[in-house]
Motif scaffolding. Sequence first.
Motif, PDB file in Angstrom:
ATOM      1  N   LYS A  55      47.948  36.213  55.935  1.00 31.00           N
ATOM      2  CA  LYS A  55      46.782  36.652  55.174  1.00 31.00           C
ATOM      3  C   LYS A  55      46.862  36.123  53.752  1.00 31.00           C
ATOM      4  CE  LYS A  55      46.644  41.100  54.382  1.00 31.00           C
ATOM      5  NZ  LYS A  55      46.759  42.565  54.596  1.00 31.00           N
ATOM      6  N   GLY A  56      45.697  35.940  53.149  1.00 25.86           N
ATOM      7  CA  GLY A  56      45.646  35.586  51.747  1.00 25.86           C
ATOM      8  C   GLY A  56      45.751  36.843  50.905  1.00 25.86           C
ATOM      9  N   VAL A  57      46.380  36.730  49.766  1.00 20.84           N
ATOM     10  CA  VAL A  57      46.534  37.880  48.875  1.00 20.84           C
ATOM     11  C   VAL A  57      45.380  37.892  47.881  1.00 20.84           C
ATOM     12  CG1 VAL A  57      48.002  39.015  47.174  1.00 20.84           C
ATOM     13  CG2 VAL A  57      49.040  37.776  49.092  1.00 20.84           C
ATOM     14  N   TRP A  58      44.659  39.000  47.834  1.00 19.85           N
ATOM     15  CA  TRP A  58      43.577  39.166  46.871  1.00 19.85           C
ATOM     16  C   TRP A  58      44.139  39.871  45.643  1.00 19.85           C
ATOM     17  CZ3 TRP A  58      39.365  36.853  45.883  1.00 19.85           C
ATOM     18  CH2 TRP A  58      38.329  37.438  45.145  1.00 19.85           C
ATOM     19  N   PRO A  59      43.768  39.439  44.432  1.00 24.26           N
ATOM     20  CA  PRO A  59      44.323  40.074  43.227  1.00 24.26           C
ATOM     21  C   PRO A  59      43.944  41.554  43.126  1.00 24.26           C
ATOM     22  CG  PRO A  59      43.217  37.992  42.698  1.00 24.26           C
ATOM     23  CD  PRO A  59      42.856  38.328  44.104  1.00 24.26           C
ATOM     24  N   GLU A  60      44.682  42.270  42.301  1.00 22.13           N
ATOM     25  CA  GLU A  60      44.396  43.677  42.064  1.00 22.13           C
ATOM     26  C   GLU A  60      43.053  43.823  41.345  1.00 22.13           C
ATOM     27  OE1 GLU A  60      47.629  44.972  39.700  1.00 22.13           O
ATOM     28  OE2 GLU A  60      49.152  44.589  41.240  1.00 22.13           O
ATOM     29  N   ILE A  61      42.305  44.852  41.713  1.00 22.89           N
ATOM     30  CA  ILE A  61      41.007  45.091  41.078  1.00 22.89           C
ATOM     31  C   ILE A  61      41.213  45.960  39.841  1.00 22.89           C
ATOM     32  CG2 ILE A  61      38.696  46.047  41.368  1.00 22.89           C
ATOM     33  CD1 ILE A  61      38.997  45.544  44.370  1.00 22.89           C
ATOM     34  N   THR A  62      40.779  45.454  38.714  1.00 22.21           N
ATOM     35  CA  THR A  62      40.911  46.179  37.459  1.00 22.21           C
ATOM     36  C   THR A  62      39.560  46.224  36.754  1.00 22.21           C
ATOM     37  OG1 THR A  62      41.489  44.176  36.210  1.00 22.21           O
ATOM     38  CG2 THR A  62      43.302  45.413  37.206  1.00 22.21           C
ATOM     39  N   THR A  63      39.481  47.050  35.736  1.00 24.44           N
ATOM     40  CA  THR A  63      38.267  47.145  34.925  1.00 24.44           C
ATOM     41  C   THR A  63      38.579  46.655  33.519  1.00 24.44           C
ATOM     42  OG1 THR A  63      37.467  49.039  36.202  1.00 24.44           O
ATOM     43  CG2 THR A  63      36.481  48.684  34.040  1.00 24.44           C
ATOM     44  N   GLU A  64      37.754  45.756  33.036  1.00 24.25           N
ATOM     45  CA  GLU A  64      37.908  45.248  31.680  1.00 24.25           C
ATOM     46  C   GLU A  64      36.635  45.548  30.889  1.00 24.25           C
ATOM     47  OE1 GLU A  64      39.042  41.156  31.693  1.00 24.25           O
ATOM     48  OE2 GLU A  64      40.991  41.549  32.639  1.00 24.25           O
ATOM     49  N   THR A  65      36.765  45.522  29.588  1.00 19.32           N
ATOM     50  CA  THR A  65      35.623  45.778  28.713  1.00 19.32           C
ATOM     51  C   THR A  65      35.441  44.604  27.765  1.00 19.32           C
ATOM     52  OG1 THR A  65      36.019  48.166  28.791  1.00 19.32           O
ATOM     53  CG2 THR A  65      34.617  47.340  27.017  1.00 19.32           C
ATOM     54  N   ALA A  66      34.217  44.120  27.683  1.00 17.28           N
ATOM     55  CA  ALA A  66      33.890  43.043  26.751  1.00 17.28           C
ATOM     56  C   ALA A  66      32.538  43.350  26.125  1.00 17.28           C
ATOM     57  CB  ALA A  66      33.854  41.698  27.469  1.00 17.28           C
TER      58      ALA A  66
END
Length: 282
Positions: free
Chosen positions: A81-92
Amino acid sequence: MSEDDKYPPESGRRRFVKGVVGGGALAGVGATGAVSVNTLTTASGAGGGTVEARVVENTGGPAPRGMPQIPIEIDDDGFIKGVWPEITTETAQGVEYEIAKTEDFKGSGVAYSQEWFQYCGLESNNALVPSYESDNYFIATESSDYAWQQEAKSEGDRFNVSDFDDYTEWGNGIGKAGLGKPAQAKWRSADSENLMPVAIIRSEAIEEAAQDDPWIEASTDQGVMAYLNKCTHFCCVPGYKTLGGSANYDAEDRVYCQCHQSVYDPFSIVSSLYVGRPRPDD
């Protein structure tokens, strides 16, 4: 042939290169313009902009850079399987948005992000929505250029590391045998017409590289590696050992794009800095 001219003399494509340079510059302006207008997206997307990715090295032809590697894992039953990055929340600029990004992938020191794959129109693919639901296994395409895959796999079948047991001997009459065994797959896009095409290769060269490179050690397993199989020139789908004519461009043992003769070395993973296109707003 000058050092900067990636085309061999027999290709007869030197006049075309000048046109490509102009087109590439124009494409760069388009990408930069998109970023300047929309530097971030809503919660469903991720901003574009400058990104540093690990790619399979471009060694010839007009492609401006390599194709991005996809880190892989092999589960307890041997499926890849391919590894999907961790889901995070950013603010801009006061706006929160989701992005799939792992700052230090498995202690390798490399930041791995969905933005690696945001080019060639894939930035609008549902597969690149950070929270898109997928088990992330690589699955077989409807058709394949490899006889072994045609015989062993139906569309939608998963790949197991045991499918590549003969990787130290495999060959198909193109180039040298025993360099690695490939497969053609798709990722995170089983129900989409806009596929994420993937190449999988198991090779002793990757096993050896993993001994000295923290990133390759973290992103491969048992000599298995994968990359997004979209040429960075005009978004064609290249092939590893799929065309006998690739020998005319010294590419019989490399990844060759027949559209405009771009060549990539799948066993040379390098760092590349480029502009990832922003995901569209909802």
